[in-house]
Design an enzyme around this catalytic site. Structure first.
Site, PDB file in Angstrom:
ATOM      1  CB  ILE A 169     -27.199 -21.462 -14.057  1.00 27.82           C
ATOM      2  CG1 ILE A 169     -26.522 -20.506 -14.548  1.00 27.82           C
ATOM      3  CG2 ILE A 169     -28.429 -22.220 -14.950  1.00 27.82           C
ATOM      4  CD1 ILE A 169     -25.695 -20.460 -15.786  1.00 27.82           C
ATOM      5  CG  ASP A 170     -25.260 -24.467  -9.156  1.00 31.04           C
ATOM      6  OD1 ASP A 170     -26.036 -23.926  -8.768  1.00 31.04           O
ATOM      7  OD2 ASP A 170     -25.153 -25.614  -9.277  1.00 31.04           O
ATOM      8  NE  ARG A 171     -18.829 -16.813  -7.228  1.00 29.54           N
ATOM      9  CZ  ARG A 171     -18.797 -15.898  -6.379  1.00 29.54           C
ATOM     10  NH1 ARG A 171     -19.354 -16.382  -5.179  1.00 29.54           N
ATOM     11  NH2 ARG A 171     -17.943 -14.973  -6.493  1.00 29.54           N
TER      12      ARG A 171
END
Length: 374
Positions: A169-171
């Site tokens: 998942i994105d930062r």
């Protein structure tokens, strides 16, 4: 002294191959791993040299020797855990939502990279913290604890495989991430992801309203570097006719609306880069707080009025069958405090969220070498 366990071959097992009997005794270990344990002498028949395909007689005694603690990590694994970024990990920021000897599901906080990037090669990442967390668990077990362990865990030096991400998942997205702790679990979970057998749900706050209260966004996605486009600030493009585009499907359901925002549950049928954010842009909407694909003017308003300081997206729930036991796993990650406060400021009712996500968020930052939480 090396600990051992034994099994006496029964009449029912008479004439069966050693590896088949061992697979019945240790269903979570592959036949290839079993053959290796026999070759290395970790498993013997009548305390002598054995072959994994040999036939057994009733009364034969199979001896299992515990995997020594010195074998817990390969040289490469030790070097990674005790030096460099992992050695620099001083605290564990994620919360463990589920864990057993095969896998774990963790709740990643926003702002933490899941793995190293080219732009920040030395940043401490989620996988660095997971490795440090697992290394901390490698303590000598007592005789009683050893006897209580499952046979497969007793003989298998599992940590020779370093825990690995199953998906990403994105930062700036918080929420649930699956980590595999064995190669068998990684292979099966990866297969399940590709076959769309893992139900992945997200909660997002969307500017305005969507066309329908529920539906699907079906539009292919291509990374800009593959599509040959370099303008704009987004990393992917959406639409037909793009070079190297891959099919992408996002299901959505509007949970609640308040003022000029909608609280939406997303289900990822596919898992493309930035899929939810790019699909929202494609249908003329935007995720609140998303400066890459969203509305920066509205984001400034949302930050000032609601306190939204990052993209409002949370990986809220994972449902899948356990890679080994096949039992149903249903894990929910409560909405973190910053997003809960933003919902309240935006005027959403307390019952807007599903109950499993509305429970009080508990930070779980742990200092390594200490049992205390802060």
């Amino acid at each position: 002294m090396e600990r051992t366990r034994t099994h006496t071959v029964t009449q029912k097992q008479q004439g069966k191959r050693l590896d088949r009997v061992l697979r019945d005794l240790m269903p979570d270990i592959s036949l290839g791993r079993i053959a290796k344990l026999v070759r290395k002498g970790r498993i013997q028949v009548n305390e002598g040299k054995s072959r994994h395909q040999q036939r057994l007689n009733a009364g034969d005694v199979i001896t299992f020797r515990e995997a020594p603690m010195d074998d817990e990590w390969t040289k490469k694994g030790k070097a990674r855990v005790y030096s460099g970024r992992v050695g620099a990990v001083s605290e564990i920021e994620f919360t463990v939502l589920y864990e057993d000897e095969h896998m774990m599901v963790v709740d990643k906080p926003a702002g933490l990279l899941v793995h190293a990037s080219n732009s920040e090669p030395n940043a401490i990442t989620l996988i660095d913290q997971v490795l440090a967390y697992v290394a901390q668990q490698q303590v000598t077990v007592s005789d009683a604890e050893s006897d209580a362990r499952e046979l497969g865990e007793f003989v298998r030096p599992t940590p020779k495989f370093q825990p690995s991400l199953v998906h990403r998942i994105d930062r700036d997205t918080s929420g649930a991430v699956i980590i595999a702790k064995t190669i068998e679990a990684l292979q099966e979970l990866t297969r399940m992801i590709k076959k769309r057998e893992v139900d992945k749900r997200y909660i997002g706050l969307v500017k305005g309203s969507l066309k329908n209260l529920e539906g699907e966004i079906v539009a292919p996605i291509a990374r800009r570097d593959h599509a040959g486009k370099h303008s704009g600030r987004s990393k992917v493009d959406v639409g037909k006719g793009l070079k190297a585009a891959k099919p992408a499907i996002t299901r959505y359901r509007v949970l609640s609306q308040a003022g000029n925002c909608s609280l939406v549950e997303f289900e990822l049928i596919t898992g493309r880069t930035h899929q939810i954010r790019a699909h929202l842009k494609h249908v003329g909407s935007a995720l609140v707080g998303d400066d890459e694909y969203g509305d920066r003017t509205f984001n400034r308003y949302a930050k000032e009025k609601f306190g939204v300081a990052r993209q409002f997206l949370h990986a809220s729930q994972l449902r899948f069958k356990h890679p080994s036991t096949k039992k149903n796993i249903d894990v929910a990650a409560p909405l973190p405090e910053d997003l809960m406060c933003a919902l309240d400021a935006a005027g959403f009712a307390s019952d807007a969220l599903p109950p499993a996500l509305a429970q009080e968020f508990e930070t779980n930052v742990r200092v390594l070498g200490s049992d205390e939480e802060e």
